[in-house]
Design a protein around this motif. Sequence first.
Motif, PDB file in Angstrom:
ATOM      1  N   HIS A 103       0.939  -1.595  -0.087  1.00 12.71           N
ATOM      2  CA  HIS A 103       0.097  -0.462  -0.200  1.00 12.71           C
ATOM      3  C   HIS A 103       0.631   0.997  -0.054  1.00 12.71           C
ATOM      4  O   HIS A 103       1.754   0.964   1.175  1.00 12.71           O
ATOM      5  N   ALA A 104       0.274   1.963  -1.212  1.00  9.74           N
ATOM      6  CA  ALA A 104       1.475   3.160  -0.787  1.00  9.74           C
ATOM      7  C   ALA A 104       0.873   4.958  -0.057  1.00  9.74           C
ATOM      8  O   ALA A 104       0.902   6.002  -0.442  1.00  9.74           O
ATOM      9  N   SER A 105       1.597   4.306   0.702  1.00  9.17           N
ATOM     10  CA  SER A 105       0.815   4.936   2.424  1.00  9.17           C
ATOM     11  C   SER A 105       1.736   4.660   3.459  1.00  9.17           C
ATOM     12  O   SER A 105       1.490   2.682   4.112  1.00  9.17           O
ATOM     13  N   LEU A 106       2.059   5.857   4.259  1.00 11.16           N
ATOM     14  CA  LEU A 106       2.182   4.660   5.822  1.00 11.16           C
ATOM     15  C   LEU A 106       0.663   4.932   6.869  1.00 11.16           C
ATOM     16  O   LEU A 106       0.185   5.490   7.561  1.00 11.16           O
ATOM     17  N   LEU A 107       0.420   3.674   6.722  1.00 10.37           N
ATOM     18  CA  LEU A 107      -0.730   2.843   6.792  1.00 10.37           C
ATOM     19  C   LEU A 107      -1.451   3.222   8.858  1.00 10.37           C
ATOM     20  O   LEU A 107      -0.139   3.287   9.160  1.00 10.37           O
ATOM     21  N   VAL A 129       5.621   3.442   2.274  1.00  5.03           N
ATOM     22  CA  VAL A 129       4.969   2.311   1.355  1.00  5.03           C
ATOM     23  C   VAL A 129       4.689   1.209   2.845  1.00  5.03           C
ATOM     24  O   VAL A 129       4.993   1.067   4.058  1.00  5.03           O
ATOM     25  N   THR A 130       3.575   0.742   2.889  1.00  4.50           N
ATOM     26  CA  THR A 130       3.095  -0.476   3.734  1.00  4.50           C
ATOM     27  C   THR A 130       3.288  -2.081   3.770  1.00  4.50           C
ATOM     28  O   THR A 130       2.422  -1.850   2.430  1.00  4.50           O
ATOM     29  N   ILE A 131       3.622  -2.987   3.851  1.00  5.89           N
ATOM     30  CA  ILE A 131       3.438  -4.257   3.611  1.00  5.89           C
ATOM     31  C   ILE A 131       2.148  -4.730   4.849  1.00  5.89           C
ATOM     32  O   ILE A 131       2.965  -4.803   5.639  1.00  5.89           O
ATOM     33  N   MET A 132       1.625  -5.064   4.072  1.00  5.86           N
ATOM     34  CA  MET A 132       0.248  -5.571   5.698  1.00  5.86           C
ATOM     35  C   MET A 132      -0.457  -6.702   4.912  1.00  5.86           C
ATOM     36  O   MET A 132      -0.673  -6.991   4.206  1.00  5.86           O
ATOM     37  N   ARG A 133      -1.049  -7.609   5.593  1.00  6.04           N
ATOM     38  CA  ARG A 133      -1.596  -8.437   5.981  1.00  6.04           C
ATOM     39  C   ARG A 133      -3.621  -7.875   5.918  1.00  6.04           C
ATOM     40  O   ARG A 133      -3.892  -8.194   6.681  1.00  6.04           O
ATOM     41  N   MET A 134      -3.717  -8.761   4.848  1.00  4.39           N
ATOM     42  CA  MET A 134      -5.094  -8.958   4.327  1.00  4.39           C
ATOM     43  C   MET A 134      -5.788  -8.961   5.227  1.00  4.39           C
ATOM     44  O   MET A 134      -6.178 -10.406   5.449  1.00  4.39           O
ATOM     45  N   THR A 135      -6.881  -7.920   4.706  1.00  2.00           N
ATOM     46  CA  THR A 135      -8.600  -8.582   6.030  1.00  2.00           C
ATOM     47  C   THR A 135      -9.015  -8.185   4.734  1.00  2.00           C
ATOM     48  O   THR A 135      -9.412  -7.585   4.138  1.00  2.00           O
ATOM     49  N   GLU A 136     -10.551  -7.842   5.160  1.00  6.01           N
ATOM     50  CA  GLU A 136     -11.697  -7.771   5.050  1.00  6.01           C
ATOM     51  C   GLU A 136     -12.328  -6.276   4.947  1.00  6.01           C
ATOM     52  O   GLU A 136     -12.905  -5.585   4.413  1.00  6.01           O
ATOM     53  N   GLY A 137     -11.378  -5.103   6.115  1.00  4.50           N
ATOM     54  CA  GLY A 137     -11.632  -3.976   6.454  1.00  4.50           C
ATOM     55  C   GLY A 137     -11.126  -3.309   4.915  1.00  4.50           C
ATOM     56  O   GLY A 137      -9.515  -3.412   4.124  1.00  4.50           O
ATOM     57  N   LEU A 138     -11.303  -1.685   4.422  1.00  3.36           N
ATOM     58  CA  LEU A 138     -10.640  -1.038   3.661  1.00  3.36           C
ATOM     59  C   LEU A 138      -8.748  -0.968   4.473  1.00  3.36           C
ATOM     60  O   LEU A 138      -8.959  -0.511   5.605  1.00  3.36           O
ATOM     61  N   ASP A 139      -8.066  -1.154   3.910  1.00  2.61           N
ATOM     62  CA  ASP A 139      -6.820  -1.027   4.387  1.00  2.61           C
ATOM     63  C   ASP A 139      -6.165  -1.602   5.944  1.00  2.61           C
ATOM     64  O   ASP A 139      -5.736  -0.416   6.948  1.00  2.61           O
ATOM     65  N   THR A 140      -6.984  -2.339   6.197  1.00  2.00           N
ATOM     66  CA  THR A 140      -7.524  -2.241   8.035  1.00  2.00           C
ATOM     67  C   THR A 140      -6.295  -2.916   8.659  1.00  2.00           C
ATOM     68  O   THR A 140      -6.105  -3.040  10.299  1.00  2.00           O
ATOM     69  N   GLY A 141      -5.944  -4.248   7.831  1.00  5.36           N
ATOM     70  CA  GLY A 141      -4.691  -5.609   8.732  1.00  5.36           C
ATOM     71  C   GLY A 141      -3.611  -4.548   8.974  1.00  5.36           C
ATOM     72  O   GLY A 141      -2.771  -3.867   9.156  1.00  5.36           O
ATOM     73  N   PRO A 142      -3.155  -5.991  10.063  1.00  4.38           N
ATOM     74  CA  PRO A 142      -2.080  -5.480  10.737  1.00  4.38           C
ATOM     75  C   PRO A 142      -1.014  -5.604   9.774  1.00  4.38           C
ATOM     76  O   PRO A 142      -1.052  -6.273   8.657  1.00  4.38           O
ATOM     77  N   PHE A 143       0.074  -5.009   9.965  1.00  7.28           N
ATOM     78  CA  PHE A 143       1.705  -4.959   8.962  1.00  7.28           C
ATOM     79  C   PHE A 143       2.748  -5.278   9.491  1.00  7.28           C
ATOM     80  O   PHE A 143       2.296  -4.952  10.831  1.00  7.28           O
ATOM     81  N   ILE A 144       3.246  -5.321   8.359  1.00  7.50           N
ATOM     82  CA  ILE A 144       5.240  -5.961   9.011  1.00  7.50           C
ATOM     83  C   ILE A 144       6.131  -5.090   8.775  1.00  7.50           C
ATOM     84  O   ILE A 144       7.167  -5.531   9.319  1.00  7.50           O
ATOM     85  N   LEU A 145       5.616  -3.920   8.022  1.00 12.74           N
ATOM     86  CA  LEU A 145       7.194  -3.564   7.006  1.00 12.74           C
ATOM     87  C   LEU A 145       6.102  -1.892   6.733  1.00 12.74           C
ATOM     88  O   LEU A 145       5.289  -2.822   5.971  1.00 12.74           O
ATOM     89  N   ARG A 146       6.788  -1.178   7.188  1.00 18.02           N
ATOM     90  CA  ARG A 146       6.753   0.110   6.629  1.00 18.02           C
ATOM     91  C   ARG A 146       8.113   1.176   5.861  1.00 18.02           C
ATOM     92  O   ARG A 146       8.099   1.356   7.002  1.00 18.02           O
ATOM     93  N   ARG A 147       8.346   1.636   5.066  1.00 17.43           N
ATOM     94  CA  ARG A 147       9.258   2.018   4.043  1.00 17.43           C
ATOM     95  C   ARG A 147       9.054   3.885   4.340  1.00 17.43           C
ATOM     96  O   ARG A 147       8.275   3.857   3.275  1.00 17.43           O
ATOM     97  N   GLU A 148      10.180   4.972   4.671  1.00 17.99           N
ATOM     98  CA  GLU A 148       9.842   6.233   4.843  1.00 17.99           C
ATOM     99  C   GLU A 148      10.022   6.462   3.740  1.00 17.99           C
ATOM    100  O   GLU A 148      11.050   6.362   3.327  1.00 17.99           O
ATOM    101  N   ILE A 149      10.024   7.673   2.532  1.00 17.05           N
ATOM    102  CA  ILE A 149      10.142   8.599   1.942  1.00 17.05           C
ATOM    103  C   ILE A 149      10.196  10.124   1.784  1.00 17.05           C
ATOM    104  O   ILE A 149       8.752  10.644   2.529  1.00 17.05           O
TER     105      ILE A 149
END
Length: 304
Positions: A103-107, A129-149
């Motif tokens: 996902h192209a934001s810092l969730l 960018v955020t790498i998250m495990r997807m759930t049925e919510g809109l971009d609400t799942g837990p994340f395992i990585l975030r990278r800032e720019i």
Amino acid sequence: MRIAFAGTPTFAATVLEGLLASEHEVGLVISQPDSRRGRGRKTTPTPVAELAARSGCELRQPGRIGEAAGEIGDYDSLVVAAYGQILRADTLGASPRGAWNVHASLLPAYRGAAPVERAIMAGEDTTGVTIMRMTEGLDTGPFILRREIGLGPQTTGGELTAALAGLGAEAIVEALDLVEAGSAEPEEQDESRASHAAKISPEERFVDWRLDARRVHDHIRALSPHIGARATHPDVEGPVKLLGSRVAEAGGLAPGEIFSDKRRILVGCGSDSIEILGLQLPGSKALTAAEFLVGNRLEGGFSV
């Protein structure tokens, strides 16, 4: 790991390139059906479909991604990047090691369809960018990585999208390495900091010249060049696309009022002015302001 991948635009194709160059095996690629564009309604493959064909990956383009859930289940994980459809439970749970989204934001900031454009419109100087495990919510799942720019004051939506795609390609490979090693530590999102990045509506493409110059500039660069901010002019049939700008910090012009000479085009805003750096008239090609002013003039003002 053996990966199934779902994505559609150029952003997703860049992420897919990163996966193809990694130690992970991409077997199945899923993309939206090819679209018909132009006067001849010619079928145009999506960037992801085009890359899959070049790379020899198995490609599926179902009307709904759920139609491919059974095939996705043959792979360890599903990676999703800007696919363009809501995934239901049967698809999200098809792979034993889960579905992961780039996902192209810092969730939890800027959940939704237009995180790049909304971040620039808001005048942010940092995103990621955020790498998250997807759930049925809109971009609400837990994340395992975030990278800032970082964002510069002139960074456009197109430039930021490309930068985040490259960052996302690196981050998803790193995240999958963690998942494969069993060392991923998903972290729940802080709901109190969540914000929504709704799709840009047709009405939002048009500039509101009553806003201050900084906000007008942020609006124009957020939509440049892939959408194009619009303005209407009484002497032009159809909207004028504004493809580049900068804050001029010059007063004396009313909102929408135009001043142009042989070198530049200034437009008044609610406070200060902006300089138009690039524009496109209906039926014409995109031009820099200097190119446009050779034989053309814009006088009077844009509609407010």
